[in-house]
Scaffold this active site. Structure first.
Site, PDB file in Angstrom:
ATOM      1  CG  ASP A  29      -8.275   4.101   0.281  1.00  0.00           C
ATOM      2  OD1 ASP A  29      -7.913   2.794   0.259  1.00  0.00           O
ATOM      3  OD2 ASP A  29      -7.607   4.825   0.995  1.00  0.00           O
ATOM      4  CD  GLU A  84       0.052   5.221  -3.931  1.00  0.00           C
ATOM      5  OE1 GLU A  84       0.000   6.111  -2.545  1.00  0.00           O
ATOM      6  OE2 GLU A  84      -0.596   4.392  -4.169  1.00  0.00           O
ATOM      7  CG  ASP A 140      -2.037   0.863   0.700  1.00  0.00           C
ATOM      8  OD1 ASP A 140      -2.303   1.679   0.303  1.00  0.00           O
ATOM      9  OD2 ASP A 140      -2.357   1.104   2.713  1.00  0.00           O
TER      10      ASP A 140
END
Ligand code: MIG
Length: 790
Positions: free
Chosen positions: A486, A415, A412
């Protein structure tokens, strides 16, 4: 306001060319470019505008091989001809591409950039207030192509909006924005700069291999052209000819790599939550699945299992003995997947931090000082995944998890996310000796992390690694599955997930899924039921929700909802052999699991913009309900087939819209007439029961059909299939006055336990059945033969 700084006359006049093995080096007044013949239908155009070498992170295993081509001078330019294409190159590196019959496929746009009128007023003030004015940033690399009236655009990975991207503009800059993703979001977590254009039944793809911020504009700027552009970097793009979308996707995955075959258990139902944050709760969840007879294979641990969010540690107050706990869960048929974020806590005495710091494994500022931002653990540093030594170290750290019994890793925040503002452009990474900036590598940070994780899991377990990543770039499919980050528990997000997953599938990321039930916000009983119906056919089938939202497990609502969830999760397990076959096909040709109808029915224009139906493999069409309260819906059935309602076995001719009633427990599902679907045993988890026979459903219809199907089986976890340890059964069904089945063993190196082959014949209508040349008796719609391989 158009800030797109398209430099004019970058190249100048075309002067000469030189042929060198697979490439044509073309000299222009100002620049040299390289046109590479990847094969007869894939051409690479490369201009070193930023650095001499390619710095591709997506293209790793593409082998150079020679394909015949010719080059000749034509008026004002040169022409390259391959077996399938004619490529004409002119001054200013303008390129037009034709098929071999001379039909124009793709032409560079020659006119001026001419944006539709946009009245911005005082745009600085408006921007200061936080409005997104859709103004292009400084784009140094820019190619525009002529747009035709009936062009359709697909691909681009995980993007908001509809299946067809015409009229929209998207940005690739991996972004963690937890606000509800609406159609106005032009960027999300992933960057896949790959666009498919469909024009007059001819498709081609453009893969713009540039991992700086890139933009794709499919006529938002002006309907006369579409363009792709980048903030910096080289001009490096591949033209991939179809003419079918199927061929384009196959070509794209040939370049960037195929999704490898996954372990079988990864295709089961998966349950997640932020967070099951202690052993008692996790065991309670596990026991509930078994008590309630709802199949489940995988449980996830989110960030709270760690000690103060330090990656590769456990909180031993919450999980006293993780190893023993996982052993127990394994014995109940569960696999455990843990989250690992990239951010490493700044904390002297913490092994991972100390090791990384000592060895210079973290990104730095331009003075070489370790760069610090904030994520879950507080002050954190960022591993330099561009550096192969760092990847090796990170890969080695996976052992800490696998030694505890963890079966897969969830990456996770890669980015990468940061709580104290974005990483500055000039944060430095070391690309094995070549210093690179964050601006250049932002979009591949998650990709390189997934690659490191993959290599670690492969080495430590010897099994096919299971990784789920949030950020990715083209080619990540070789290493990891993805989920779409999300989302929210809203009908809008269920609706949008379908075109999003279909475009991910067309973009090489076939193993994908959404948070079933939705992550943010409270889910409702009805929404969960409809979402599980979609999840049943989604490669990654994981229910997940954020902290503080109401419970969202399959039983968390009323009995009716639990029953519907159980019914569909069981259906998923029944279809696993079929889904695994589809995965096998995908691993060879890139054909996605979830795909738009046009993928199989490109001749039927009615399929080009269907957002609320999809195919799961070649044989199943799903038309889910994605709106609240809807008790009936229209379903388009593609032309050229007969379609059989999975629930009622009624037959429908393709090429029409039909209306189906959709009470809450009914998701319309149709099987292609004549199709074969292998099915599995009812079980609580994969491997609970060993199948002693292969069961195959055959969907016959009134129309004469002739179909072929390949059923694949292997051990479902190791790499032995790569040395031939698998079985491939070919099933041919010819349906006319009689029904004839030819069952053939193609490969048989794996010891499956199929003693018999059982055929379940739907809509046989009293016809005679012949299997491998002999009449076989049908009892209760079933026929059995012994496995010819035994
Ligand atoms: O800042 O790990 O998308 O699935 O549960 C939030 C906590 C961090 C974001 C992920 C989500 C996960 C959550 N994470």
């Amino acid at each position: 306001m158009d800030k797109c700084k398209q430099e004019k006359h970058i190249f100048g006049k075309l002067l000469s060319y030189e042929v060198e093995e697979n490439a044509i080096n073309v000299k222009f007044e100002q620049k040299k470019v390289f046109v590479k013949i990847v094969n007869s239908y894939i051409i690479n155009f490369f201009a070193p505008l930023f650095r001499e070498e390619r710095n591709s992170k997506a293209v790793e295993f593409l082998k150079d091989s020679h394909y015949d081509f010719d080059v000749e001078n034509i008026e004002n330019g040169i022409q390259i001809s391959t077996e399938k294409l004619k490529v004409k190159i002119y001054d200013e590196f303008k390129v037009d591409i034709y098929d071999k019959e001379g039909t124009l496929l793709c032409a560079d746009y020659r006119g001026e950039k001419d944006p539709f009128i946009r009245r911005t007023g005082d745009y600085q003030l408006a921007e200061a207030e936080g409005h997104n004015l859709n103004v292009d940033s400084d784009l140094k690399v820019y190619v525009s192509k002529q747009m035709e009236d009936d062009m359709y655009f697909y691909g681009l990975g995980e993007k908001s909006g509809h299946l067809n991207k015409k009229g929209y503009h998207y940005v690739n800059w991996n972004t963690d924005d937890p606000k509800p993703h609406g159609e106005t979001f032009d960027r999300l977590y992933k960057s896949i700069p790959f666009l498919i254009t469909l024009n007059k039944e001819n498709a081609f793809g453009i893969f713009f291999d540039n991992h700086f911020e890139t933009h794709f504009d499919m006529g938002r700027d002006n309907s006369k052209y579409y363009y792709f552009a980048a903030a910096s970097g080289n001009l490096d793009y591949y033209f991939i000819y179809g003419p079918s979308v199927k061929n384009v996707v196959e070509g794209y995955t040939k370049i960037t790599g195929n999704m490898p075959l996954p372990q079988m258990w990864t295709l089961g139902y998966q349950q997640c939550r932020w967070s099951y944050d202690n052993e008692e709760r996790l065991m309670e969840i596990a026991n509930s699945f078994r008590e309630k007879g709802i199949p489940c294979d995988t449980l996830y641990l989110d960030i709270d299992y760690m000690d103060g969010y330090r990656v590769f540690t456990w909180n031993n107050e919450r999980f006293e003995n993780p190893e023993a706990m996982i052993k127990k869960l394994n014995s109940m048929g569960f696999k455990v997947v843990t989250i690992i974020d990239p951010g490493v806590k700044v904390d002297k005495g913490y092994k991972i931090y100390d090791e990384g710091l000592k060895n210079g494994y973290f990104a730095t500022d331009k003075e070489g000082i370790t760069y610090v931002n904030e994520v879950w653990p507080g002050d954190s540093v960022y591993p330099d995944f561009l550096n192969s030594k760092v990847r090796k170290w990170w890969a080695g750290n996976q052992k800490i998890m696998t030694d505890t019994g963890v079966s897969g890793i969830w990456n996770d925040m890669n980015e990468p996310a940061s709580f104290r503002g974005p990483l500055p452009d000039d944060v430095m990474f070391d690309n094995d000796g070549i210093p690179v900036t964050h601006k250049e590598i932002h979009n591949v940070f998650g990709h390189m992390m997934a690659k490191a994780t993959y290599e670690g899991l492969k080495k430590e377990t010897g099994k096919r690694p299971f990784i789920v990543t949030r950020a990715c770039y083209s080619g990540t499919q070789k290493y990891s599955t993805v989920w779409t980050g999300d989302n929210q528990s809203t009908w809008e997000h269920l609706r949008m997930s379908i075109p999003m997953l279909m475009n991910l599938g067309l973009s090489g990321m076939a193993f994908c899924g959404t948070d079933v039930g939705g992550f943010g916000h409270d889910c409702s009983a009805e929404l969960l039921s409809r979402w599980v119906q979609v999840g049943t056919f989604t490669p990654l089938f994981r229910n997940h929700s954020t902290m503080g939202t109401r419970d969202q497990e399959p039983w968390a609502f009323d009995e009716n909802t639990e029953e519907i969830n159980r019914k569909y999760i069981k259906l998923r397990y029944k279809l696993l052999p079929y889904i695994y076959d589809t995965m096998w096909n995908c691993s060879k040709s890139g054909a996605p699991i979830i795909r738009p109808l046009l993928f199989n029915y490109q001749n039927d224009k009615n399929t080009y913009e269907i957002n609320n139906e999809f195919l799961c493999g070649d044989n199943i069409l799903v038309a889910p309900v994605v709106e609240q309260g809807v008790k009936g819906r229209m379903v388009y059935l593609p032309e050229g087939e007969t379609w059989i309602d999975y629930w009622t076995k009624e037959e429908y001719k393709g090429g029409q819209y039909v209306i189906k009633e959709t009470p809450l427990d009914t998701c319309p599902i149709f099987i292609k007439g004549g199709a074969v679907i292998p099915i599995g045993k009812e079980q609580n988890y994969i491997g609970e029961k060993q199948a002693d026979k292969l069961t195959v459903e055959v969907y016959l219809c009134n129309e004469n059909t002739e179909t072929k199907y390949h059923h694949y089986i292997d051990d479902g976890e190791s790499f032995k299939y790569q040395v031939g340890e698998f079985n491939n059964y070919k099933i041919k069904v010819i349906n006319n006055e009689k029904v004839e089945i030819k069952f053939k063993v193609i490969d048989h190196e794996y010891d499956d336990k199929y003693e018999n082959i059982e055929f379940i014949l739907h809509n046989l209508n009293g016809k005679i059945l012949i299997i491998n040349g002999e009449a076989v008796k049908v009892v209760d719609g079933k026929a059995i033969i012994s496995n010819p391989a035994k």
